[in-house]
Design a protein around this motif. Structure first.
Motif: not given
Length: 515
Positions: A231-232, A234-235, A238, A370, A480, A500-502
């Protein structure tokens, strides 16, 4: 000589020989007895350090569960440890449950001690809030310190001790903290959850130290307040718009749970890259220097050999090796080229690292990572959902309260590494699970019921953490979760960049994870 004198002399001589032998035997017996008692004394050497804490036979570390004001020999922990002890002493006998904060308190690495101090301060503030600012909710919370050793090597002894505390008058109902995502901590979490002890991870982010991977839950009762490495990543993707053709991966080989899953996540982001990933092999204890600085000096040559379009380096490694790599990049040959190093939350350890060559950050090099939390996240980049300045303001108020008695003092405070914030949120989640599990008409929850609360922590039952909303999925992972992107600064400390957001955007106001 007279006859009488001769007889007397004979009699004295006859008795003198046995007497000397008798005295010799007595002396010998005394020496043997002393030796025996000496051996016994050595065999029963007192290896205790403090109530609940002792040195194992094969170690000089003080490990176990400290139930009093014991700071493990670290002066920088003293104020907050004493504050915890005062709070524990105020509790009514029989009116509390216990939560253990498990961290490597006997570590001697300066960066680790900063992390421990800040997480401990955050956990104490959550304890104080639970006992004083929750409208009389019960049970009260007692906080103790569980130390598995600097590298977690003594996890088994500590876990066994914690398991005994679940059935004693301690009424242990949760373990929070855990620390880094290491193999020993992975074993500790597995053992704790096998005992039915709920665990709330504060800074563990490894994907294989989480439930739900492949639909399986190897750690029943584990919840986390930090996103997984995936998830980190992915964030981060993005935010940074990482391009496979412009990025090079540098990674720890063979890795540990944190570095391995971070490597896998980064590799997936730049699949099809024209460059072979560059490995380095650190010491087994990754807080040690080893010889990796030599490897990084060589890798900087390869960085300069890439095409001029390459401007991103993805780093999957621990903070000691990251610091060595940054220092090496500061002396790279291609000073005319600009590079950005992107990495995980482990970089937060470098926020106050004295051995980091910050001048390297003035030579067309930026390091972004992150973070698990940052004090500027909700004031400089406010979002409509996912967290708020008001939620963070609750922690700010507690910090002010703890500047003086009776709540404080708790020692010098730092927020920009995120550790105090995440330590506070982890204990908040533990308290939430404990109190939601108390059945009607009872004062305390059953141990087995606390971990069953995690799937319901969402929607209106979410925990409004200082790091952002904590909405858990069915496996105890945050959905998220807000991921602050932070940059190391040449002047020292860090600078918040953006949230930022996953999922690429904040969660909906209901904060309900999808199926």
């Amino acid at each position: 000589m007279t006859r009488r004198g001769v007889g007397t002399w004979v009699r004295e001589s006859v008795w003198e020989i046995p007497l000397r032998r008798y005295l010799a035997l007595l002396v010998t017996a005394a020496l043997v007895t002393g030796l025996v008692f000496g051996v016994r004394a050595l065999a029963h050497e007192d290896r205790s350090c403090a109530p609940g804490v002792a040195r194992p036979a094969d170690s000089d570390e003080c490990v176990g569960v400290a139930t009093g004001a014991y700071d493990f020999g670290h002066a920088q922990l003293r104020d907050v440890v004493r504050a915890i002890a005062r709070e524990n002493d105020r509790l009514k006998p029989g009116g509390y449950v216990t939560v253990a904060l498990m961290l490597p308190y006997s570590s001697t690495a300066a960066t680790n001690l900063n992390d421990i101090q800040h997480q401990l301060q955050g956990a104490y503030l959550a304890q104080y809030q639970a006992n004083h600012d929750s409208n009389g909710q019960e049970p009260a919370i007692r906080l103790v310190l569980a130390n598995p050793g600097a590298t977690g090597a003594h996890w088994q002894q500590t876990v066994d001790q914690l398991a005994r505390m679940t059935t004693s008058r301690d009424r242990l109902r949760a373990v929070a903290g855990i620390g880094q995502s290491t193999d020993n901590n992975k074993k500790a979490v597995q053992a704790l959850t096998r005992h039915g002890i709920p665990v709330v991870g504060s800074s563990i982010t490894a994907d294989d130290l989480a439930n739900g991977q492949g639909g399986k839950d190897p750690y029943p009762g584990l919840a986390r307040v930090s996103p997984t490495n995936t998830d980190e990543a992915r964030a981060l993707a993005s935010f940074a718009k990482v391009s496979a053709g412009k990025a090079l991966l540098v990674y720890d080989k063979p890795g540990d749970p944190y570095t391995r899953t971070l490597q896998e996540s980064f590799a997936a982001l730049i699949k099809g890259s024209p460059y072979e990933p560059q490995p380095f092999t650190p010491p087994a204890d990754r807080s040690q220097e080893g010889t990796t600085a030599n490897t990084f000096r060589q890798i900087t040559h390869l960085v300069c050999d890439t095409s001029r379009e390459t401007d991103t380096i993805l780093f999957a490694g621990r903070h000691t090796q990251l610091r060595q790599f940054i220092n090496a990049l500061g002396g790279r040959g291609c000073q005319d080229r600009t590079f950005t190093v992107l990495t995980g939350d482990e970089a937060s350890y470098l926020t106050h690292e004295n051995d980091l060559d910050r001048d390297a950050l003035r030579h067309r090099l930026s390091v972004r990572y992150t973070s698990l939390a940052h004090p500027d996240a909700w004031t400089k980049d406010p979002a409509k959902t996912g967290g708020s300045a008001a939620d963070f303001g609750v922690l700010r108020k507690l910090l002010t309260t703890a500047e003086r008695e009776p709540a404080g003092p708790i020692g010098p405070v730092a927020l920009d590494d995120g550790q105090l914030i995440i330590g506070y949120d982890a204990l908040q989640l533990a308290v939430h699970g404990i109190r939601e599990a108390v059945p009607d008409g009872r004062n305390f929850p059953a141990l087995a019921d606390v971990g069953l609360q995690w799937p319901q922590v969402k929607g209106s039952l979410r925990v409004s953490g200082a790091s952002g909303w904590i909405c858990l999925d069915l496996h105890g992972n945050p959905y998220d979760k807000a991921v602050p992107i932070v940059e190391l600064t040449p002047e020292g400390g860090s600078r918040f960049v953006r949230i930022a957001w996953p999922e690429g955007k904040p969660p909906a106001k209901e904060c309900l994870p999808p199926s």
